[in-house]
Write a protein that holds these residues in place. Structure first.
Motif, short mmCIF file in Angstrom:
data_model
loop_
_atom_site.label_atom_id
_atom_site.label_comp_id
_atom_site.label_asym_id
_atom_site.label_seq_id
_atom_site.Cartn_x
_atom_site.Cartn_y
_atom_site.Cartn_z
N UNK A 1 56.84 -17.28 35.74
CA UNK A 1 58.27 -16.97 35.69
C UNK A 1 58.96 -17.97 34.77
N UNK A 2 59.90 -17.50 33.96
CA UNK A 2 60.68 -18.36 33.07
C UNK A 2 62.16 -18.12 33.29
N UNK A 3 62.98 -18.91 32.64
CA UNK A 3 64.43 -18.78 32.76
C UNK A 3 64.91 -17.45 32.16
N UNK A 4 66.01 -16.96 32.67
CA UNK A 4 66.57 -15.70 32.18
C UNK A 4 66.77 -15.79 30.66
N UNK A 5 66.33 -14.74 29.98
CA UNK A 5 66.45 -14.68 28.53
C UNK A 5 65.28 -15.26 27.77
N UNK A 6 64.39 -15.96 28.45
CA UNK A 6 63.28 -16.63 27.78
C UNK A 6 62.02 -15.76 27.79
N UNK A 7 62.17 -14.48 27.51
CA UNK A 7 61.05 -13.55 27.57
C UNK A 7 59.98 -13.87 26.51
#
Length: 476
Positions: free
Chosen positions: A440-446
């Motif tokens: 899982x990463x921070x929102x927007x860090x796809x």
């Protein structure tokens, strides 16, 4: 070297563009594999060979005429049976819609067509995509390609089973409580739930409700990125869509693990009941990351609010979507879904407002967590693939599950944060059943998440050192 159905999607697409294989020949390879495996697995439904062959012929003619081609040109494709395809039987896994034929494409299907894919059928789903085990009264149960006595997961179980058995090179799906990640873990493939807004959904009964998202599945992280490059990007019909163009995901994803700051947890501080075989694989993944140079700490965000948040918003969504249908057909919807719909009837405005306040708090919790870490690692699913004749696991590691949602917490507690998450194959149970690990990463860090996942995939593939011989996770 001859193209086979085990090739990557990127390799197949390149071979078609270079005319090493025609779209018709590539389709024939996949239809042969479908004929071989699908009668047992029930992964592909509403197969239309005649229409698929016409599409492959048109793809070859388009290329021969010298026209520009899209990134999926000539690749056979089956669409999740909850996503509308114009003129194609789309049942949503419900006997109430067994003969339903939509007159327009969903947005994700528009984009897949535009990218040059050759549509050939749909992939099986549970009824209205409710539940992480794929069975319905229209087509039956989708079985796991690794062990046909086991579940393929859900709700994108048909997609995952088709991928793992070589029936399709790519697949798309949707994810509310883990429906892209859970079947990926069960079938040994890669499934990604993108950031909220990354893949816009249209049409939708409520454009402001963002619990469920569409996303990609593939056999490799690189192929997931390829499909995400097609699915992602803004659309004027979707006000919450992120503005970044999808082609940002098209280049090959190359990442590294040394120096990566990782928060690792096998059970989110006791919020998850986890099968011992799954826990062992997640522990091995942590050791592998340490051995690859990552800084791994036994730490996790506090997601205790997530359970009530998800359950409230899910019940609200299901009641709004299917409440009238249930009243008209009280015996036409499976019991577990009917119970979830009825749970939404008693909700008040204060209940829903409270769930959104909690969701906001969870988002803030994750923002602060990712100020300290680049990545969160936890189980994708709390259990390995369970027997296919069960509707859901009623017990996990000796603890009774109160309903058909409780064993899916590892997925839905992440869903309500809005962060991107990906399931990558990480190991097997002693019986040889696949187990994925959730990154899982921070929102927007796809894009960053895909790079990390690709590096993990490569390190796991190349590592000659058994994970138990590497360094330990740091105690925080």
């Amino acid at each position: 070297m001859s193209v086979t159905v085990e090739w990557t999607a990127r390799g197949m697409a390149d071979a078609v563009r270079r005319r090493q294989i025609s779209a018709r020949e590539l389709l024939d390879l996949h239809l042969a594999r479908i004929a071989e495996r699908n009668p047992e697995l029930t992964a592909i439904v509403s197969l239309d060979e005649e229409r698929a062959r016409a599409g492959a012929w048109a793809a070859d003619e388009h290329l021969a005429a010298g026209h520009p081609v899209g990134p999926l040109h000539g690749l056979p494709f089956a669409v999740k049976d909850t996503h509308d395809v114009a003129g194609w039987r789309t049942t949503y896994g419900s006997p109430l819609f067994a003969d339903h034929v939509p007159d327009r494409d969903d947005l994700v299907v528009e984009r897949i067509r535009r990218a040059g894919a050759v549509l050939m059928g749909k992939t099986n789903v549970p009824e209205f995509a409710a539940g992480s085990h794929t069975f319905n009264r229209v087509f039956g149960t989708t079985l796991n390609p690794v062990d046909a006595t086991r579940s393929a997961g859900g709700s994108s179980g048909g997609a995952a089973a088709a991928l793992a058995s070589g029936m399709v090179p790519l697949a798309e799906g949707s994810d509310m409580g883990g429906s892209l990640r859970n079947p990926a873990s069960f079938c040994g493939v890669v499934g990604m739930r993108p950031s909220l807004g990354r893949v816009p959904t249209w049409p939708a009964p409520n454009q402001w409700e963002t619990t469920s998202v569409a996303g990609p599945m593939a056999r490799t992280v690189g192929d997931v990125a390829l499909l995400l490059s097609v699915l992602a990007g803004p659309d004027p019909r979707v006000p919450l869509a992120l503005g970044d163009p999808g082609d940002a995901f098209a280049p090959p994803v190359i990442g590294s693990l040394p120096g990566l700051r990782v928060g690792w947890s096998a059970d989110l501080g006791g919020l998850l009941r986890v099968d011992p075989a799954v826990r062992s694989v997640v522990e091995d993944a942590g050791r592998l990351l340490v051995g690859a140079g990552a800084q791994v700490y036994d730490d996790h965000p506090d997601l205790a609010l997530g359970d009530d948040t998800f359950r409230t918003l899910r019940a609200w969504h299901f009641q709004a979507s299917y409440g009238d249908l249930l009243r008209e057909h009280p015996d036409g919807i499976k019991q577990s879904l009917a119970d979830n719909i009825r749970a939404g009837e008693s909700l008040t405005g204060a209940d829903v407002a409270g769930a959104y306040s909690q969701r906001t708090a969870l988002s803030e919790t994750m923002r602060r967590f990712f100020e300290r870490y680049d990545l969160l690692v936890l189980p994708t699913s709390q259990v390995p693939p369970f027997p296919a004749d069960q509707e859901y696991p009623t017990e996990v590691d000796g603890e009774t599950m109160p309903d058909y949602l409780a064993w899916m917490r590892s997925g839905y507690l992440i869903s309500v944060t809005g962060c991107p998450a990906i399931s990558v194959p990480a190991g097997h149970t002693p019986e040889g059943l696949p187990v994925g690990v959730q990154l899982v990463a921070a929102h927007g860090q796809d894009r960053r998440l895909l790079e990390i996942a690709s590096a993990f995939e490569e390190v796991r593939r190349r590592s000659a050192v058994p994970p138990q011989e590497t360094a330990d996770v740091v105690e925080n």
